[in-house]
Design an enzyme around this catalytic site. Structure first.
Site, mmCIF file in Angstrom:
data_model
loop_
_atom_site.group_PDB
_atom_site.id
_atom_site.type_symbol
_atom_site.label_atom_id
_atom_site.label_comp_id
_atom_site.label_asym_id
_atom_site.label_seq_id
_atom_site.Cartn_x
_atom_site.Cartn_y
_atom_site.Cartn_z
ATOM 1 N N GLY A 14 0.783 -1.236 0.000
ATOM 2 C CA GLY A 14 0.000 0.000 0.000
ATOM 3 C C GLY A 14 0.810 1.279 0.000
ATOM 4 O O GLY A 14 0.315 2.333 0.412
ATOM 5 N N SER A 15 2.038 1.235 -0.509
ATOM 6 C CA SER A 15 2.815 2.491 -0.512
ATOM 7 C C SER A 15 2.262 3.479 -1.545
ATOM 8 O O SER A 15 2.306 4.692 -1.328
ATOM 9 C CB SER A 15 4.310 2.221 -0.745
ATOM 10 O OG SER A 15 4.559 1.820 -2.067
ATOM 11 N N ASN A 16 1.726 2.990 -2.645
ATOM 12 C CA ASN A 16 1.080 3.910 -3.591
ATOM 13 C C ASN A 16 -0.207 4.481 -2.997
ATOM 14 O O ASN A 16 -0.526 5.656 -3.201
ATOM 15 C CB ASN A 16 0.795 3.212 -4.926
ATOM 16 C CG ASN A 16 2.017 3.207 -5.824
ATOM 17 O OD1 ASN A 16 2.430 4.253 -6.315
ATOM 18 N ND2 ASN A 16 2.620 2.033 -6.005
ATOM 19 N N HIS A 108 1.683 0.501 -12.941
ATOM 20 C CA HIS A 108 2.482 -0.711 -13.180
ATOM 21 C C HIS A 108 3.958 -0.317 -13.259
ATOM 22 O O HIS A 108 4.297 0.680 -13.912
ATOM 23 C CB HIS A 108 2.037 -1.363 -14.500
ATOM 24 C CG HIS A 108 2.767 -2.639 -14.793
ATOM 25 N ND1 HIS A 108 2.457 -3.833 -14.167
ATOM 26 C CD2 HIS A 108 3.811 -2.904 -15.617
ATOM 27 C CE1 HIS A 108 3.284 -4.777 -14.621
ATOM 28 N NE2 HIS A 108 4.107 -4.242 -15.495
ATOM 29 N N ASP A 144 -2.683 -5.315 -17.846
ATOM 30 C CA ASP A 144 -1.661 -4.283 -18.052
ATOM 31 C C ASP A 144 -1.699 -3.669 -19.463
ATOM 32 O O ASP A 144 -0.665 -3.306 -20.032
ATOM 33 C CB ASP A 144 -0.243 -4.830 -17.731
ATOM 34 C CG ASP A 144 -0.111 -5.212 -16.264
ATOM 35 O OD1 ASP A 144 -0.740 -4.558 -15.422
ATOM 36 O OD2 ASP A 144 0.607 -6.183 -15.958
ATOM 37 N N ALA A 172 9.479 6.817 -8.084
ATOM 38 C CA ALA A 172 8.847 7.513 -9.214
ATOM 39 C C ALA A 172 7.334 7.266 -9.216
ATOM 40 O O ALA A 172 6.543 8.169 -9.525
ATOM 41 C CB ALA A 172 9.465 7.052 -10.525
HETATM 42 C C1 GAR Z 1 3.880 -1.315 -7.139
HETATM 43 O O1 GAR Z 1 5.203 -1.346 -7.636
HETATM 44 C C2 GAR Z 1 2.878 -1.368 -8.270
HETATM 45 O O2 GAR Z 1 3.282 -0.642 -9.395
HETATM 46 C C3 GAR Z 1 2.850 -2.844 -8.569
HETATM 47 O O3 GAR Z 1 2.859 -3.463 -7.310
HETATM 48 C C4 GAR Z 1 3.551 -2.616 -6.397
HETATM 49 C C5 GAR Z 1 2.637 -2.360 -5.228
HETATM 50 O O4 GAR Z 1 3.301 -1.637 -4.236
HETATM 51 N N1 GAR Z 1 1.697 -3.201 -9.342
HETATM 52 C C6 GAR Z 1 1.712 -4.130 -10.290
HETATM 53 O O5 GAR Z 1 2.684 -4.806 -10.562
HETATM 54 C C7 GAR Z 1 0.389 -4.302 -11.014
HETATM 55 N N2 GAR Z 1 0.556 -5.055 -12.207
HETATM 56 P P1 GAR Z 1 2.459 -0.879 -3.125
HETATM 57 O O6 GAR Z 1 1.458 -1.898 -2.566
HETATM 58 O O7 GAR Z 1 3.487 -0.503 -2.086
HETATM 59 O O8 GAR Z 1 1.792 0.289 -3.749
#
Ligand code: GAR
Length: 223
Positions: A14-16, A108, A144, A172
């Site tokens: 969940g960092s995004n 992605h 994707d 980024a």
């Molecule tokens: C992120 O790098 C996101 O871009 C990727 O999973 C990670 C989730 O990190 N998503 C995918 O690969 C989707 N195809 P987060 O949970 O810390 O946001």
């Protein structure tokens, strides 16, 4: 100003999600997260939503159609206008994708259409590319794919491993996703086939070389 109501779907860290929560903390930001849905009860992102006082839900049903029905109900109840997938790692029911067409976006960690699917950073290293990065795009049924809203290019370094590259791409991502959601919320995006035109946006007037040209100077100095 009424802010755009965003529902975020997560599966893990969940960092995004956190980056979007941080953006929304500014009252001038034109979007707010009104609900967070996880398909995994242990997702760390649920605690982030809780700390921010955002309603959160777990739909652990492995059946795709059942997940879609439950998610749709929650999203409608919260009057969600935009769904943002943020590390949501399940394939969605095609009917759900169609229902939210042009109102659902994903991030992605590669420069799509290169390296879709799992382990895109590993794929980038295996392919030997000098740039990778991240992409925010509208979601279509094929995984994707979909019209690209924004991308960030991240240079690959010679001594990168998957973790190092993923960490720099993630930094980024945390800038790109709030930007893309803001552009959507401001009504600036116009989808034309596979392309997305962004009203008022300018592309950076730079070309970035990797390796940097300074290397050539060094080589000629040495010679
Ligand atoms: C992120 O790098 C996101 O871009 C990727 O999973 C990670 C989730 O990190 N998503 C995918 O690969 C989707 N195809 P987060 O949970 O810390 O946001």
């Amino acid at each position: 100003m009424a802010r755009l109501k965003v529902g975020v779907l997560i599966s893990g860290r969940g960092s995004n999600l956190q980056a979007l929560i941080a953006a929304g903390a500014d009252p001038a930001y034109p979007a707010e997260i009104v609900t967070v849905i996880s398909n995994r009860p242990e997702a760390q992102g649920l605690a982030r939503a809780a700390s921010a006082g955002i309603p959160r839900h777990v739909i652990a049903d492995p059946d795709r159609a059942a997940f879609a029905a439950a998610a749709n109900r929650l999203l409608r109840e919260a009057q969600v206008e935009l769904v943002a997938l943020a590390g949501f790692m399940r394939i969605l029911d095609p009917g759900f994708v169609e229902a939210w067409s042009d109102r659902m976006i994903n991030i992605h960690p590669s420069l799509l259409p290169a390296f879709p699917g799992l382990h895109p950073q590993r794929q980038a290293l295996a392919a030997g590319v000098k740039f990778s990065g991240c992409t925010v795009h509208f979601v279509r049924v094929a995984v994707d794919t979909g019209p690209i809203i924004a991308q960030a290019a991240v240079p690959v370094e010679d001594d990168d491993d998957e973790d190092r590259l993923a960490t720099r791409i993630l930094a980024a991502e945390h800038r790109l996703y709030p930007l893309a959601v803001r552009l959507y919320a401001e009504g600036r995006l116009r989808i034309d086939g596979n392309r997305v035109a962004i009203a008022g946006a300018v592309a950076p007037k730079i070309e970035v070389l990797n390796p940097a040209e300074a290397l050539a100077d060094l080589a000629s100095d040495a010679g």
